[in-house]
Write an enzyme that holds these catalytic residues in place. Structure first.
Site, mmCIF file in Angstrom:
data_model
loop_
_atom_site.group_PDB
_atom_site.id
_atom_site.type_symbol
_atom_site.label_atom_id
_atom_site.label_comp_id
_atom_site.label_asym_id
_atom_site.label_seq_id
_atom_site.Cartn_x
_atom_site.Cartn_y
_atom_site.Cartn_z
ATOM 1 C CG HIS A 271 8.179 58.738 25.501
ATOM 2 N ND1 HIS A 271 9.479 58.348 25.389
ATOM 3 C CD2 HIS A 271 7.548 58.243 24.419
ATOM 4 C CE1 HIS A 271 9.648 57.676 24.260
ATOM 5 N NE2 HIS A 271 8.484 57.591 23.648
ATOM 6 C CG ASP A 328 0.628 55.950 21.011
ATOM 7 O OD1 ASP A 328 1.506 55.491 21.758
ATOM 8 O OD2 ASP A 328 0.503 55.621 19.814
HETATM 9 C C1 SDX Z 1 4.910 54.600 22.840
HETATM 10 O O1 SDX Z 1 9.660 53.898 24.009
HETATM 11 C C2 SDX Z 1 9.154 54.452 22.936
HETATM 12 O O2 SDX Z 1 9.843 55.122 22.168
HETATM 13 C C3 SDX Z 1 7.685 54.162 22.675
HETATM 14 C C4 SDX Z 1 7.034 54.946 21.549
HETATM 15 C C5 SDX Z 1 7.585 54.546 20.205
HETATM 16 O O3 SDX Z 1 7.529 55.366 19.264
HETATM 17 O O4 SDX Z 1 7.956 53.356 20.047
HETATM 18 O O5 SDX Z 1 7.258 56.339 21.736
HETATM 19 C C6 SDX Z 1 5.535 54.704 21.494
HETATM 20 O O6 SDX Z 1 4.799 53.525 23.358
HETATM 21 C C7 SDX Z 1 4.484 55.858 23.535
HETATM 22 C C8 SDX Z 1 3.917 55.585 24.973
HETATM 23 C C9 SDX Z 1 2.464 55.157 24.831
HETATM 24 N N1 SDX Z 1 1.926 54.730 26.107
HETATM 25 C C10 SDX Z 1 1.029 55.446 26.776
HETATM 26 O O7 SDX Z 1 0.611 56.540 26.436
HETATM 27 C C11 SDX Z 1 0.498 54.780 28.039
HETATM 28 C C12 SDX Z 1 0.466 55.779 29.204
HETATM 29 N N2 SDX Z 1 1.811 56.117 29.547
HETATM 30 C C13 SDX Z 1 2.412 55.415 30.679
HETATM 31 O O8 SDX Z 1 2.026 54.116 30.871
HETATM 32 C C14 SDX Z 1 3.881 55.750 30.858
HETATM 33 O O9 SDX Z 1 4.012 57.098 30.726
HETATM 34 C C15 SDX Z 1 4.898 55.066 29.966
HETATM 35 C C16 SDX Z 1 4.815 53.597 30.077
HETATM 36 C C17 SDX Z 1 4.744 55.484 28.562
HETATM 37 C C18 SDX Z 1 6.274 55.527 30.439
HETATM 38 O O10 SDX Z 1 6.366 55.191 31.761
HETATM 39 P P1 SDX Z 1 7.653 55.675 32.589
HETATM 40 O O11 SDX Z 1 8.422 56.751 31.936
HETATM 41 O O12 SDX Z 1 8.371 54.432 32.974
HETATM 42 O O13 SDX Z 1 7.034 56.394 33.794
HETATM 43 P P2 SDX Z 1 6.814 55.679 35.140
HETATM 44 O O14 SDX Z 1 5.975 54.458 34.921
HETATM 45 O O15 SDX Z 1 8.132 55.518 35.801
HETATM 46 O O16 SDX Z 1 5.952 56.762 35.889
HETATM 47 C C19 SDX Z 1 6.558 57.828 36.595
HETATM 48 C C20 SDX Z 1 5.391 58.423 37.389
HETATM 49 C C21 SDX Z 1 4.602 57.379 38.161
HETATM 50 O O17 SDX Z 1 3.995 58.051 39.241
HETATM 51 P P3 SDX Z 1 4.540 57.777 40.737
HETATM 52 O O18 SDX Z 1 4.519 56.276 40.942
HETATM 53 O O19 SDX Z 1 5.932 58.354 40.745
HETATM 54 O O20 SDX Z 1 3.577 58.488 41.633
HETATM 55 O O21 SDX Z 1 4.479 59.000 36.462
HETATM 56 C C22 SDX Z 1 3.233 58.324 36.543
HETATM 57 C C23 SDX Z 1 3.513 56.986 37.195
HETATM 58 O O22 SDX Z 1 2.354 56.509 37.855
HETATM 59 N N3 SDX Z 1 2.753 58.172 35.163
HETATM 60 C C24 SDX Z 1 1.519 58.438 34.786
HETATM 61 C C25 SDX Z 1 1.495 58.234 33.404
HETATM 62 N N4 SDX Z 1 2.700 57.855 32.991
HETATM 63 C C26 SDX Z 1 3.482 57.801 34.087
HETATM 64 N N5 SDX Z 1 0.432 58.834 35.508
HETATM 65 C C27 SDX Z 1 -0.701 59.020 34.789
HETATM 66 N N6 SDX Z 1 -0.795 58.842 33.454
HETATM 67 C C28 SDX Z 1 0.270 58.457 32.723
HETATM 68 N N7 SDX Z 1 0.157 58.288 31.421
#
Ligand code: SDX
Length: 393
Positions: A271, A328
């Protein structure tokens, strides 16, 4: 300051946005709608009370709630011409595409409620959207099923009406299941608002140009559709099903995620704000167990989800990145048990989020200091150069 939120414009800069609607503490896992803890509202409230709280700023009195329900019940029907839009969609059109298209088209039917600076018109377009979105969503489901549309009934509650329009068929009586009604009510409440998330920021940005509410909400629906946002609930089910079809090998999947094979992510985890736990996920996880038990629908995918969560919560790769289940991760399992296809999961998210989007649009449009959204950029292109004639290129 409570309520002061910041927006990351993607370049590490932040544009502060003040809001008094929802407060989140990502480290403590706190979520409050207008100061009320989400745990209390989800346990004791109804979705229309929550919508009233978000939009009007206060929980309704009995009289206010009755008036709100009456207003909504007078607008649940869609203009008969709107049904023709559905005839134009292909059978396999995604319901989110139908939702955003029809909501945008509503602005052509209700040009009497376009003026964002007229309080009555603002309220009327808000009531029309809250009343009609369940009908629009149910019709999208019927289109996919090739079944006849079922008209709304005003003697039913908000959630009951939606469930009946979605699942009733002319061939037999439809019986509402109280377990499904109560679980869906709670899920809609849990999705009702979440501060400056991607889709809400979209609604605020589009509305900041003084675009009407229908156009702004249609834009928010499109932003929500993305698999990194609201589309994640559908992506979680697809992920769990893929793991099941691969023999249920959770460890193999976790290895793929950690190796970032083909960009695969643990959908439903992580998140932008919650870096400890998403309070909604905790409520939904226990609801998933209850609903599946009460509906007598054991689901192998729930066992896979529990194994994934258990693994991720003890694996340093996820812990070090502060990745926890988000809203989710478990919702899709409940929606599936209710009888919804995965393509409808994000539509259900949109139904819940609508009051939050409306509240933020109204807060933005009535803020005298509000200006059109216009983020700046860090220019990384080529510096200035002279024009070259075609013959010399
Ligand atoms: C919602 O914003 C809100 O409030 C949204 C929401 C709402 O009520 O409106 O809460 C609803 O959208 C919830 C999120 C749903 N999405 C997902 O579940 C999709 C999977 N999650 C990711 O895509 C990710 O966690 C995000 C987009 C939700 C958040 O991304 P961040 O906080 O920007 O994290 P990041 O992309 O900076 O990642 C940091 C690290 C990275 O690794 P490194 O490059 O440092 O090695 O964490 C990794 C990312 O690759 N990472 C994940 C991951 N999420 C982040 N690795 C594996 N699986 C994941 N889900």
């Amino acid at each position: 300051q409570t309520g002061l939120t910041t927006l990351d414009n993607g370049f590490g800069n932040t544009a502060a946005c003040k809001s008094a609607i929802t407060y989140i503490d990502g480290d403590k896992g706190i979520l409050r709608y207008r100061g009320y803890p989400i745990e209390q509202i989800a346990e004791q409230g109804t979705f229309l009370e929550t919508a009233h709280l978000l939009i009007k700023g206060e929980l309704p009195t009995e009289g206010e709630l009755t008036a709100f329900q009456r207003d909504i019940s007078q607008h649940t029907l869609l203009h008969e011409d709107v049904k023709r839009f559905y005839q134009g969609f292909p059978r396999d059109a995604h319901p989110m595409a139908m939702l955003s298209s029809v909501v945008s088209a509503l602005s052509t039917f209700y040009q009497d409620s376009h003026n964002p600076f007229d309080a009555e018109q603002r309220d009327l377009s808000a009531v029309r959207l809250i009343a009609k979105l369940p009908t629009i969503a149910a019709y999208a489901f019927k289109k996919a099923q090739g079944h006849p549309f079922v008209y709304p009934r005003n003697d039913l509650g908000y959630v009951e009406n939606f469930l009946r329009m979605t699942f009733a068929v002319p061939a037999e009586d439809y019986e509402l299941n109280p377990v499904v009604v109560s679980a869906l009510e709670k899920l809609l409440i849990l999705h009702a608002d979440h501060e400056q998330n991607c889709s809400t920021s979209t609604v605020r940005l589009v509305g900041s140009s003084q675009a009407n509410l229908f156009a702004s909400i249609s834009a928010g629906i499109n932003a929500l559709w993305g698999p990194l946002h609201g589309g994640a609930n559908q992506a979680v089910l697809e992920m769990l099903t893929a793991i099941k079809n691969d023999g249920g090998d959770v460890d193999a999947f976790i290895r793929k995620v950690k190796n970032k094979e083909d960009g695969v992510k643990l959908m439903g985890f992580g998140h932008r704000v919650y870096k400890s736990f998403d309070p909604r996920a905790q409520i939904i996880k226990s609801a998933a167990h209850d609903v599946l038990d009460q509906l007598g629908k054991a689901d192998e995918l729930l066992d896979i989800a529990l194994k994934l969560e258990e693994h991720a919560l003890t694996d340093d790769y996820f812990v070090s990145r502060k990745l926890y289940p988000n809203v989710d991760f478990y919702t899709g399992l409940i929606y599936r048990a209710m009888g919804f296809p995965t393509s409808m999961f994000t539509v259900l998210f949109a139904l819940g989020r609508l009051p939050g989007w409306i509240a933020h649009w109204q807060e933005m449009i009535t803020d005298p200091s509000n200006k059109i959204g216009r983020p700046r950029q860090i220019y990384t292109g080529i510096d200035t150069r002279d024009y070259v004639a075609l013959s010399e290129r």
